[in-house]
Design an enzyme around this catalytic site. Structure first.
Site, PDB file in Angstrom:
ATOM      1  N   ASP A  98     -33.230 -18.337 -42.431  1.00  0.00           N
ATOM      2  CA  ASP A  98     -34.305 -17.406 -42.115  1.00  0.00           C
ATOM      3  C   ASP A  98     -35.603 -18.195 -42.065  1.00  0.00           C
ATOM      4  OD1 ASP A  98     -35.970 -15.062 -41.860  1.00  0.00           O
ATOM      5  OD2 ASP A  98     -34.442 -13.905 -42.917  1.00  0.00           O
ATOM      6  N   ASP A 125     -35.105 -22.397 -37.375  1.00  0.00           N
ATOM      7  CA  ASP A 125     -34.437 -21.819 -36.221  1.00  0.00           C
ATOM      8  C   ASP A 125     -32.924 -22.027 -36.324  1.00  0.00           C
ATOM      9  OD1 ASP A 125     -33.516 -21.124 -33.685  1.00  0.00           O
ATOM     10  OD2 ASP A 125     -35.252 -21.966 -32.661  1.00  0.00           O
ATOM     11  N   ASP A 148     -33.841  -8.692 -34.659  1.00  0.00           N
ATOM     12  CA  ASP A 148     -34.915  -8.032 -33.918  1.00  0.00           C
ATOM     13  C   ASP A 148     -34.341  -7.497 -32.601  1.00  0.00           C
ATOM     14  OD1 ASP A 148     -37.233  -7.356 -32.449  1.00  0.00           O
ATOM     15  OD2 ASP A 148     -38.401  -8.873 -33.521  1.00  0.00           O
ATOM     16  N   THR A 221     -28.165  -2.347 -46.570  1.00  0.00           N
ATOM     17  CA  THR A 221     -29.412  -3.088 -46.736  1.00  0.00           C
ATOM     18  C   THR A 221     -30.612  -2.152 -46.763  1.00  0.00           C
ATOM     19  OG1 THR A 221     -29.851  -3.382 -44.377  1.00  0.00           O
ATOM     20  CG2 THR A 221     -28.380  -4.986 -45.424  1.00  0.00           C
ATOM     21  N   ARG A 222     -31.717  -2.663 -47.259  1.00  0.00           N
ATOM     22  CA  ARG A 222     -32.949  -1.878 -47.286  1.00  0.00           C
ATOM     23  C   ARG A 222     -33.358  -1.476 -45.875  1.00  0.00           C
ATOM     24  NH1 ARG A 222     -38.234  -4.704 -49.716  1.00  0.00           N
ATOM     25  NH2 ARG A 222     -36.744  -5.071 -51.391  1.00  0.00           N
ATOM     26  N   PHE A 223     -33.278  -2.435 -44.958  1.00  0.00           N
ATOM     27  CA  PHE A 223     -33.651  -2.162 -43.575  1.00  0.00           C
ATOM     28  C   PHE A 223     -32.727  -1.109 -42.974  1.00  0.00           C
ATOM     29  CE2 PHE A 223     -33.749  -2.856 -39.020  1.00  0.00           C
ATOM     30  CZ  PHE A 223     -35.099  -3.032 -38.771  1.00  0.00           C
ATOM     31  N   GLU A 224     -31.436  -1.201 -43.279  1.00  0.00           N
ATOM     32  CA  GLU A 224     -30.477  -0.224 -42.774  1.00  0.00           C
ATOM     33  C   GLU A 224     -30.794   1.171 -43.301  1.00  0.00           C
ATOM     34  OE1 GLU A 224     -25.609   0.458 -42.686  1.00  0.00           O
ATOM     35  OE2 GLU A 224     -26.495  -1.237 -43.757  1.00  0.00           O
TER      36      GLU A 224
END
Length: 249
Positions: A98, A125, A148, A221-224
């Site tokens: 990351d 990357d 993204d 996940t938190r994002f999920e």
């Protein structure tokens, strides 16, 4: 921010040829605990993706038996789900890549806190990591969770799941290795399914050729959770690297 060698570099792959960048570099505020973890643990459990060498995975995961399986996770946010998966798979090396400095520090902190000796953090990357720093057929799996979506049509070329990425990933994945993708952006999920289905190096693990149920090994996940709260549908894709295919790898 960090003394040389004490933490992740701001631009580790500077000067190296890149494909189209599929991520936005983020160096937001680092907490004291994250900074402390980076300073203490980075020299032992972290490295910069600078394209300068081919990584010896047995040496990198020196706390595991030689030849232990290694899974590459591309993009891990704050690292909570990565730490949970590492805890559930103590005999598998988790190579987490990351560019988010707070997340890097938080994952290292969680690894130490939970006694996880199978986590290594790569800064930079992931394309350069795959192309220049990993040997052929070395990975037991690749995970790309909630990349993204680049929703604007003119930015679709920046999405990571593209034929060129799959060409490269296939060369670094052992036959039978799993590519696991997840997204809460329905149009991106459909594109992923289309691109993966068409690629000669991969086969869908689902008999019906569609999306997979969320595997138990992938934590919520938190994002999920944020996506689900917004009414988004989360799609998982599980594709296996074929033993052979029609395109040279």
């Amino acid at each position: 921010m960090f003394e040389p060698g004490a933490g992740p570099a701001a631009n580790p792959s500077d000067g190296h040829e890149r494909t189209i960048r599929s991520f936005q570099p983020r160096r937001s505020r680092v907490t004291k605990a994250q900074h402390d973890a980076l300073v203490r643990l980075w020299p032992r459990w972290g490295f910069d993706i600078d394209g300068s060498r081919v990584v010896d995975l047995d040496q990198l995961f020196d706390t595991l038996p030689p030849g232990a399986p290694v899974v590459l996770e591309i993009g891990f946010g704050m690292g909570e789900a990565t730490a949970q998966m590492a805890a559930a798979e103590p005999d598998t090396g988790i190579l987490a890549a990351d560019v988010h400095t707070p997340g890097q520090g938080n994952l290292l902190r969680l690894a130490e806190l939970n006694g996880l000796h199978n986590v290594r953090v790569a800064n930079g990357d992931a394309i350069i990591l795959l192309r220049e720093m990993l040997p052929p057929d070395c990975l037991a799996g690749v995970r790309v969770y909630f990349p993204d979506p680049w929703p604007k049509k003119r930015h679709h070329k920046r999405r990571i799941i593209q034929p060129a990425f799959l060409d490269l990933a296939a060369t670094r994945m052992a036959p039978g290795a799993l590519l696991h993708c997840a997204t809460d952006w329905e149009p991106y999920a459909e594109q992923m399914l289309e691109v993966l289905t068409a690629h000669p190096a991969f086969e869908n693990t689902q008999p019906d050729g569609g999306f997979a149920p969320r595997p138990e090994h992938r934590p919520l996940t938190r994002f999920e959770g944020q996506g689900l709260d917004k009414g988004h549908s989360v799609r998982d894709l599980l594709f296996r690297r074929k033993a052979s295919c029609g395109r040279p790898l």
